[in-house]
Motif scaffolding. Sequence first.
Motif, short mmCIF file in Angstrom:
data_model
loop_
_atom_site.label_atom_id
_atom_site.label_comp_id
_atom_site.label_asym_id
_atom_site.label_seq_id
_atom_site.Cartn_x
_atom_site.Cartn_y
_atom_site.Cartn_z
N GLU A 123 0.68 -1.04 -0.01
CA GLU A 123 0.05 -0.14 0.07
C GLU A 123 0.75 1.32 -0.11
OE1 GLU A 123 -4.03 -1.19 2.25
OE2 GLU A 123 -2.02 -1.18 3.60
N SER A 280 -0.62 10.72 3.94
CA SER A 280 -1.07 9.31 4.76
C SER A 280 -0.83 9.33 6.31
CB SER A 280 -0.52 8.21 4.47
OG SER A 280 1.07 7.78 4.67
N LYS A 285 -3.88 7.44 7.86
CA LYS A 285 -4.05 6.49 6.95
C LYS A 285 -2.83 5.27 7.20
CE LYS A 285 -8.05 8.26 5.82
NZ LYS A 285 -9.16 7.38 6.29
N ASP A 290 -5.65 4.95 0.66
CA ASP A 290 -6.72 5.55 1.68
C ASP A 290 -6.75 6.99 1.57
OD1 ASP A 290 -7.51 3.03 1.69
OD2 ASP A 290 -6.67 2.40 3.64
N THR A 295 -8.47 8.06 -3.26
CA THR A 295 -9.78 7.52 -3.36
C THR A 295 -10.76 8.08 -4.31
OG1 THR A 295 -10.10 9.69 -1.60
CG2 THR A 295 -9.70 7.27 -0.82
N GLY A 309 -9.08 -2.75 0.45
CA GLY A 309 -7.62 -2.35 0.98
C GLY A 309 -6.76 -3.69 1.51
#
Length: 994
Positions: A123, A280, A285, A290, A295, A309
């Motif tokens: 991620e 983030s 996050k 995210d 998004t 996710g």
Amino acid sequence: MWFRLLLRRLRPVSGPPGLLSARSARSLSGCPPELSAARVRSTFLDFFRQKHGHLLVPSSPVRPRGDPSLLFVNAGMNQFKPILLGTVDPRSPMASYRRVVNSQKCVRAGGKHNDLEDVGRDETHHTFFEMLGNWSFGDYFKEEACRMAWSLLTEHYGIPADRLYVSFFSGDADSRLPPDDETRRIWSEIGVPPGRLLPFGLKENFWEMGDSGPCGPCTEIHYDHVGGRDAARFVNADSPDVVEIWNLVFMQYNREVDQTLRLLPQLSVDTGMGLERLVSVLQGKRSNYDTDLFTPLIHEIHQVGPYGGRTGAADQGRVDMAYRVVADHIRTLSVCIADGVHPGMSGAELVLRRILRRAVRFCVEVLQAPQGTLASLVPAVAHSLVNTTPTMHQDSVCEQSVMDVINENEVQFLSSLEQGGRLIHRTLSRMDYKHAVFPASVAWSLHRDLGFPLDLVDLMLEERGVQVDRQELDRLIQNDKVKHLSVCQVVLELQSGDRCQVMLDVLSLAELQRLQVPHTDDSLKYQYRLDQDRYVFPACRATVLALYEGQTLVSEVSEGQRCGVILDRTCFYSEQGGQSHDQGYFTRDGLQDVLYPVEDVVLAGGYVVHQVTAADSLKTGDQVQLHLDQVHRLSCMVKHTATHILNFALRSVLGPSVRQRGSHVSADRLRFDFTVKSLSVSQLQQVERCVNDVVSANQVVHVQELPLHRARTIRGLRMVDEVYPDPVRVVSVEVPVSELLDQNTDRQTSVELCCGTHLLQTGAIEDLVIVSERQLMKGISRIVAVTGRDAAQAREAGQVLSQDVDSLAARLTGSAPSSLESAQRLAKEAGVLSDAVDNTPLPQWQRRELQARLRALQRSSNTAVRKLETREAAGKAQALLEKNGRKQLLVDAVETDSLSVVMKTVNQLSSSSPLSHVMLLAHQRYSGKVLCACQVPKDSPSLPASDWAVAVCRHLGGTAGGSALVAKGTGHSSDITEEPKPDQTLRSSSRGQR
């Protein structure tokens, strides 16, 4: 099934050293307040710009400016390399930079930094990201940089100080580098506890630009997502919970070629903080995907269920991975294409092609999205990156162009998927499944030639229970890397030539400045005039100010030494702006009959360096006379002015969306790269006419120096992406620059910023002919053009070839050829003419027309030849049948010079007598070769045709080949009737059949 799947005034930190600010202390274990990504970016830029006097410098495009060592801009420092290396033009605004802040577009998907295969698996990895950075060039250093960073993070972003850890350089005994105790002390005074101030070695905390060049220790700030604990052991341990957010580099050394370190004359600060990771943190996050940077895109992509996710085994069907891949890759594709990097077959273009195909694959295979989905996301990217790529957001033509490139490449890849599927099926059908190992060579061909990602090949084979030969595939991949590195090295050597021997590094330039060696006055390169239609160039006498042997400053060089010569003034043009450097030679006072040829002329940091092989001794203080090769210079001037007019003509014919992507001017031709799919014959003619109208009008070329900000106000001004000096030279054809500055004027003309040397009137171009136009890659075309006498010769060549084609057409469209020999002669003539049209310099529009006509003539002549061959073969077959009957073994000679006739005769005999073993030989009259062809019945396994032909042709001193049924070959003999009879040679084989 597979195709369906794939369809220096600082606000101090409040409180005494060692204490946290009240704002930071308000939530020692909580998360910072959530900020939008746009607010995070603007807060960073405003902090340094408004509070600490930094100049905001826009991001450079992701295509590196004149740096062949990089595929993409991959760090914030790339555009500032000239400052760090000391090579910046002293007239450039960049030369005045002291404090700078920016947000730089970066791509890490090739070369040293390559995160492509990791994108989507976790991620945090991205191929495109923004690097926030603040810079000091000889202004503030360690203390100010650290205090600014801490203030921004803890006071303005509100990150709890107890979540932050700081690393610093611990020193390296082997490199004789001491620990960076100064940075450690500064952080201690700011208030970072000893347990959060951690030492690391060269790998983690010493930054280098490359194998040589500026470098120095760095200090990094790390963030603990968990909090409320001692996380020191997780720093630099690849933990997803403790991540580096900011790197502050202190450039204080220069790494020499021999790997030694020398202190830099000017200390600099280079910091980098990834926007995506910072956002983030500030939005609380754990995943960059995210945040509000991604998004909206993921919402637009939405196809198969909501984004969850998930990663690894939890991500069944790899749906969430697909969302991340597509969201990341469409940002990269949009930014790169908008900046002029299009998917292609080499370098950065090849990397972008792989990114696009990887994105298409995840769209089709996993998300099952309809064709065109990827391109439909471009407007969302333009909106989300409005502050980063304002041109794409504001220019609907640019946005649509990006979408068109993506759609065209998607269609091409889906076609390749079908082709690749057939290749895999064909290979599998021929395989021995006992070992279930797929040939690595086929997998590599799918990857290299059809653009298949290797994991796609694995997926398609996995469905059939087959694996690729991984060891052999790894070997092929490694060989390709070695080959690529070798090619890159060759390219770099070709681009730099031997300039590495005379180019000045940052320390050499600093030494020249310390010795107060003035910058070279090269204004004489522009001081030429017209006298009765003849160009007169000024004489130039100069003094030798400095001599370099390699990068070593010397006072004298001896005969035969290669050296770099810096003069107080020069009339020679150094290579820049796409124009080749001047040629010529020096003579030394008192030694006028000895010539010092000038082999290269380069510009570095305001100094013009002439590369010379000394014909005799040369020392500082010597007086020299410069002798310019005026013919070469004038030829370059002609081509450069012609390039400007060509640029204008292309926009006039094709529209304002045409953008220059590169150019090069030499004495013999000009090259121009631009954004367009391709030009039609009609458009090529219109462009040439437009250029030559300007040439024949002998329009005046106006040149004026202007402040850069005033020049930018000129309507229709053409600029390329580079750092311009200030003031700039504005080159305008026909219309005076002063008139163009009048905002009320609507006159359209060629007007560009340019440092090159130009004609004073356009008539000296005489004529321009486009001799080549081809696509370099999707959306980018390259024109090559010649002028003057070369253009006239190209037109003459075109006329001669056109007449030759007319003559051939008349003969082919008249009465049909009466004999095979005459038909073959016409077909051969068509082939020779085609080669001539393909390879002779002539107008490209005419080449296209002649190529089309010749293709039709070749089809016609080949049809005539085939008909006559078939007719002649039928006659010979009938005669042989009447002579020999339908024997089981029929071996004979025929009279013909055509192997095709021999084969057709054999085929017709075999059709008339299916059980016969037929072999025919023919003696070519002119070459002395023996032609051989044979055919055997389908049920004759004991005598394959190929073995028969090989045995006979080998006996005749030649070679043969073919299949078990039909074969052909050649041999050598003065008289085939004197050779042993073929039936005797193969009698034993014949008996075996009986």
